[in-house]
Design an enzyme around this catalytic site. Structure first.
Site, PDB file in Angstrom:
ATOM      1  N   LYS A   1       0.860  -1.185   0.000  1.00 14.69           N
ATOM      2  CA  LYS A   1       0.000   0.000   0.000  1.00 14.69           C
ATOM      3  C   LYS A   1       0.889   1.224   0.000  1.00 14.69           C
ATOM      4  CE  LYS A   1      -4.537   0.418   0.200  1.00 14.69           C
ATOM      5  NZ  LYS A   1      -5.501  -0.635  -0.161  1.00 14.69           N
TER       6      LYS A   1
HETATM    7  N1  GLU Z   1      -7.177  -0.133  -3.093  1.00 17.40           N
HETATM    8  C1  GLU Z   1      -7.940  -1.295  -3.427  1.00 17.40           C
HETATM    9  C2  GLU Z   1      -8.020  -2.251  -2.245  1.00 17.40           C
HETATM   10  O1  GLU Z   1      -7.907  -1.858  -1.119  1.00 17.40           O
HETATM   11  C3  GLU Z   1      -7.486  -1.950  -4.715  1.00 17.40           C
HETATM   12  C4  GLU Z   1      -6.068  -2.413  -4.739  1.00 17.40           C
HETATM   13  C5  GLU Z   1      -5.610  -2.888  -6.116  1.00 17.40           C
HETATM   14  O2  GLU Z   1      -6.421  -2.993  -7.024  1.00 17.40           O
HETATM   15  O3  GLU Z   1      -4.421  -3.166  -6.227  1.00 17.40           O
HETATM   16  O4  GLU Z   1      -8.259  -3.412  -2.405  1.00 17.40           O
END
Ligand code: GLU
Length: 439
Positions: free
Chosen positions: A129
């Site tokens: 993240k």
């Molecule tokens: N931010 C989204 C999540 O928390 C998507 C992450 C992604 O597609 O890599 O799952």
């Protein structure tokens, strides 16, 4: 159940016995919560203590401070993060959040949750993240572009189509992803669409990606309702958050005949026990910039929405919404976590005792990363699919994952979150064991 592990100021778990005196009644630090959830699963799985230790820590953490020229000519310094929690099952994957409230522990938690999420739906990624401490609503388009390009450049030592693939999260969108893709591509000298997912379709994005998280929540809701003997026709839904997740889920639920009785964004929302006119509300939000301008219901606060008499509650905003403070007033029979981390572990236990059926974030909102996986595959092959194919493939993966988790919950007589963790943590632990430790 153990209490949340205590972390030192550096964020590292500290040994028992060194607990600070003023530990609050409920620890709402997202990383502490993520560690507590892992701990519960590790105990249940009788995970080797060394392996458990490995999984507690993010593998890599990068903190960057970088300057951005603002429109008024002044220079501001922003802080950003990129954390890779685990890459045992494949390249790191996870979104980038722009929020004034983000910090290293939040990003660590979100990265760890991505590791479990990818493992639970069985796509070949680890978890990561990123975040930038900023309020995107107060930045101009060109300030956002400069901030994004410089942040991309700062984290370019980590990201890449084979190493770490960002995506949108709170405060970022397809346009942000296009800038990331362009910046990375300019630096390597050729276009690399697979470095990021959630891009506009015109530059290598996937059909169906922008709706994927909301659509996935509806697939999961259909399964959860069926399991609980509730018909989707006329079932009452309250949705906290009207961003990319909440507003899409509301739209699709409305289309398939459910009754969306309440929605809200951070400013407030609307309640109508007979059901809200979601298409009109979305139009109004687009036109006026807020759902509050729509007159089709009574005003309601985001906290009040959580406590409504409803069949299904979808918290699709931020962390720590269902806590010890309000859990006793929650009246929904089913909770589907659209946001990451909306429920604290203590609230989780109380909901379970009360027989509330909760589908955890790591399963419920996985539609987004599943279609991100499809986007990455399409980019690597330069071969693109129709939306129908994307949606069908996503549905198949999510329903299989949901049924595996439900089966595990029944077999082990545990709640859906622990069942999901038993599957996800075990997959990551197995991959780690099979690979062994280098050198
Ligand atoms: N931010 C989204 C999540 O928390 C998507 C992450 C992604 O597609 O890599 O799952």
């Amino acid at each position: 159940m153990n209490t949340a592990p205590v972390l030192s100021e550096s964020g590292r778990p500290v040994q028992p016995g060194s607990t600070p005196r003023d530990t609050p009644r409920e620890n709402v630090n997202p990383y502490h919560i993520a560690l507590e959830q892992l701990e519960t699963a590790a105990q249940y799985l009788e995970l080797d203590p060394g392996l458990h230790e490995v999984l507690k820590y993010p593998e890599r953490e990068l903190i960057v401070h970088f300057p951005v020229k603002m429109d008024d000519g002044q220079t501001r310094v922003f802080t950003g993060y990129r954390v890779q929690h685990n890459v045992a099952r494949g390249p790191a994957k996870g979104g980038i959040r722009y929020s004034p409230h983000t910090d290293l522990d939040e990003v660590r938690a979100l990265a760890m949750w991505m590791t479990w999420k990818c493992a639970i739906v069985n796509i070949p990624f680890g978890g990561a993240k990123g975040g930038v401490v900023c309020d995107p609503r107060t930045l101009s388009h060109s300030e956002l572009e400069r901030l994004t390009r410089r942040y991309t450049s700062e984290i370019s030592i980590l990201i890449g189509p084979n190493t770490d693939i960002p995506a949108p999260d709170m405060g970022t969108d397809a346009a942000t992803m296009a800038w990331i893709m362009d910046t990375y591509s300019m630096n390597v000298g050729h276009t690399v669409p697979a470095v990021v997912t959630g891009k506009p379709v015109a530059v290598g994005g996937s059909e169906g990606r922008s709706d994927a998280t909301g659509r996935g929540i509806v697939f999961i809701a259909q399964e959860a309702l069926r399991d609980n003997g509730i018909s989707m026709r006329g079932a009452r839904f309250a949705i906290q958050g009207f961003g990319n997740v909440g507003s899409v889920a509301a739209r699709i639920l409305h289309e398939i005949g459910a009754r969306v009785i309440a929605v809200c964004d951070a400013e407030g929302g609307l309640y109508n026990p007979n059901g809200l006119d979601i298409p009109a509300l979305r139009d109004c939000a687009r036109r006026e910039g807020s759902i509050l301008a729509h007159g089709g219901g009574d005003p309601i606060t985001p906290r009040q929405l959580l406590e409504l008499d409803t069949d299904v509650l979808i918290p699709a905003a931020v962390e720590n919404q269902i806590t010890l403070e309000n859990v006793h007033r929650i009246r929904a029979r089913i909770i589907i976590e659209g946001a990451n981390g909306p429920t604290t572990p203590a609230a989780d236990r109380i909901l379970q005792e009360r027989g509330v059926f909760l589908v955890p974030d790591v399963l419920a909102n996985a539609g987004g990363v599943v279609v991100s996986y499809f986007e990455w595959v399409q980019d690597l092959q330069f071969f693109f699919w129709h939306e129908e194919e994307v949606n069908q493939k996503m549905e198949k993966i999510l329903i299989r994952a949901y049924r595996d988790v439900r089966e595990m919950a029944r077999k082990e007589k545990v709640d859906m979150r622990l069942a999901a963790y038993l599957i996800g943590v075990k997959r990551v632990a197995d991959a780690t064991t099979l690979r062994g430790f280098y050198p």
